[in-house]
Motif scaffolding. Structure first.
Motif, short mmCIF file in Angstrom:
data_model
loop_
_atom_site.label_atom_id
_atom_site.label_comp_id
_atom_site.label_asym_id
_atom_site.label_seq_id
_atom_site.Cartn_x
_atom_site.Cartn_y
_atom_site.Cartn_z
N ASP A 1 0.83 -1.19 0.00
CA ASP A 1 0.00 0.00 0.00
C ASP A 1 0.87 1.25 0.00
O ASP A 1 2.08 1.19 -0.09
CB ASP A 1 -0.97 -0.01 1.18
N ALA A 2 0.24 2.40 0.11
CA ALA A 2 0.97 3.67 0.05
C ALA A 2 1.99 3.79 1.18
O ALA A 2 3.05 4.41 1.01
CB ALA A 2 0.00 4.84 0.10
N VAL A 3 1.69 3.19 2.33
CA VAL A 3 2.63 3.23 3.46
C VAL A 3 3.91 2.50 3.10
O VAL A 3 5.02 2.95 3.44
CB VAL A 3 1.97 2.62 4.72
N LEU A 4 3.77 1.39 2.36
CA LEU A 4 4.94 0.62 1.95
C LEU A 4 5.84 1.47 1.06
O LEU A 4 7.06 1.50 1.24
CB LEU A 4 4.50 -0.65 1.21
N VAL A 5 5.25 2.17 0.09
CA VAL A 5 6.04 3.03 -0.79
C VAL A 5 6.75 4.11 0.03
O VAL A 5 7.93 4.41 -0.19
CB VAL A 5 5.16 3.67 -1.88
N GLU B 1 2.11 -1.26 -8.56
CA GLU B 1 1.03 -2.13 -8.07
C GLU B 1 -0.17 -1.31 -7.62
O GLU B 1 -1.30 -1.76 -7.69
CB GLU B 1 1.53 -3.00 -6.91
N LEU B 2 0.08 -0.11 -7.16
CA LEU B 2 -0.99 0.79 -6.71
C LEU B 2 -1.51 1.68 -7.84
O LEU B 2 -2.30 2.58 -7.61
CB LEU B 2 -0.48 1.70 -5.58
N ASP B 3 -1.03 1.41 -9.08
CA ASP B 3 -1.36 2.24 -10.24
C ASP B 3 -0.91 3.68 -10.05
O ASP B 3 -1.52 4.61 -10.57
CB ASP B 3 -2.86 2.19 -10.56
N LYS B 4 0.18 3.86 -9.31
CA LYS B 4 0.75 5.19 -9.11
C LYS B 4 2.27 5.14 -9.29
O LYS B 4 3.02 5.57 -8.41
CB LYS B 4 0.41 5.71 -7.72
N PRO B 5 2.73 4.59 -10.41
CA PRO B 5 4.18 4.46 -10.59
C PRO B 5 4.90 5.80 -10.60
O PRO B 5 6.06 5.88 -10.20
CB PRO B 5 4.31 3.73 -11.93
N SER C 1 16.38 -0.89 -3.64
CA SER C 1 15.27 -0.22 -2.95
C SER C 1 14.50 0.70 -3.89
O SER C 1 13.27 0.80 -3.81
CB SER C 1 15.78 0.55 -1.73
N GLY C 2 15.20 1.35 -4.81
CA GLY C 2 14.52 2.23 -5.76
C GLY C 2 13.62 1.46 -6.71
O GLY C 2 12.48 1.85 -6.97
N ALA C 3 14.13 0.34 -7.23
CA ALA C 3 13.32 -0.48 -8.14
C ALA C 3 12.14 -1.10 -7.40
O ALA C 3 11.03 -1.19 -7.93
CB ALA C 3 14.18 -1.57 -8.77
N ASP C 4 12.37 -1.52 -6.16
CA ASP C 4 11.31 -2.12 -5.36
C ASP C 4 10.21 -1.11 -5.05
O ASP C 4 9.02 -1.42 -5.12
CB ASP C 4 11.91 -2.68 -4.07
N ALA C 5 10.60 0.12 -4.74
CA ALA C 5 9.62 1.17 -4.46
C ALA C 5 8.80 1.47 -5.71
O ALA C 5 7.58 1.66 -5.64
CB ALA C 5 10.32 2.43 -3.97
N TYR C 6 9.47 1.50 -6.87
CA TYR C 6 8.75 1.75 -8.12
C TYR C 6 7.74 0.63 -8.39
O TYR C 6 6.60 0.89 -8.78
CB TYR C 6 9.72 1.88 -9.29
N ALA C 7 8.16 -0.63 -8.15
CA ALA C 7 7.25 -1.76 -8.37
C ALA C 7 6.04 -1.66 -7.45
O ALA C 7 4.90 -1.92 -7.86
CB ALA C 7 7.99 -3.08 -8.13
N ALA C 8 6.27 -1.24 -6.20
CA ALA C 8 5.15 -1.08 -5.26
C ALA C 8 4.21 0.03 -5.73
O ALA C 8 2.98 -0.12 -5.67
CB ALA C 8 5.67 -0.77 -3.86
N GLY C 9 4.78 1.11 -6.23
CA GLY C 9 3.96 2.20 -6.76
C GLY C 9 3.15 1.75 -7.97
O GLY C 9 1.98 2.10 -8.11
#
Length: 195
Positions: A1-5, A45-49, A35-43
């Motif tokens: 979720d957004a908290v994860l990003v 997933e939330l349709d907010k890359p 960490s940067g790639a992982d954060a982008y992937a999480a974003g």
């Protein structure tokens, strides 16, 4: 979720700050890239890359620096390819097609260069499939067809060797249908999605 990003951004910025104090530290560059790639992937997933696009760009720079320093380190090479493929997709998603194609072509070339007699070719096939996907977004039919043809050949080799993973197998039906459309001269608008 957004908290994860949010937490991933904090971690990424902490690694970046530490690397400024210890420039070129391979561990820190690796962690910036990951960490940067992982954060982008999480974003994504939330349709907010776009909320983590800056972190992906930072990851791309870190991965390139890491490979320049640790050119024989397998983990550095794998990170560079993983981040690079994500970055190429991002560039295509924001309409920077020439850059996206060039980046994905570099990734494909690196994957092919890494192949030896024990390679199934599936990894190269995946890179070529992604290149075709980017070329489709860019409206470059000839590149779509050449990339898909190369992808199918590598996937078929892996399939013959019984080394094609189920995930990749799910792309084969539409990939092969699209190749038929290539030979029939059909327009890109008639091509199926990858799966």
């Amino acid at each position: 979720d957004a908290v994860l990003v949010f937490h991933q951004r904090d971690a990424h910025e902490a690694f970046a700050a530490a690397e400024q104090k210890s420039p070129g530290n391979p561990f820190l560059l690796y962690m910036i890239g990951w960490s940067g790639a992982d954060a982008y992937a999480a974003g994504a997933e939330l349709d907010k890359p776009e909320e983590a696009a800056d972190l992906l760009e930072s990851a791309q720079r870190a991965a390139e620096r890491l490979v320049a320093i640790e050119d024989r380190d397998e983990s550095a090479r794998v990170l560079r390819i993983m981040v690079g493929e994500t970055y190429a997709q991002h560039l295509a998603n924001v309409g920077r097609f020439d850059e996206a194609i060039a980046e994905q072509q570099r990734i494909v070339a690196a994957k092919i260069a890494d192949m030896d007699e024990t390679s199934s070719g599936a990894d190269a096939g995946w890179g070529e499939l992604m290149l075709g996907s980017i070329a489709k977004k860019a409206g470059q039919r000839d590149l779509v067809c050449s990339a898909f043809k190369a992808s199918e050949a590598h996937f078929a080799n892996a399939e013959r060797l019984n080394r094609l993973v189920e995930f990749h197998k799910t792309f084969l039906p539409n990939l092969r249908t699209n190749l038929t459309k290539c030979t029939q001269g059909r327009p890109l608008s008639e091509f199926l999605p990858l799966r």
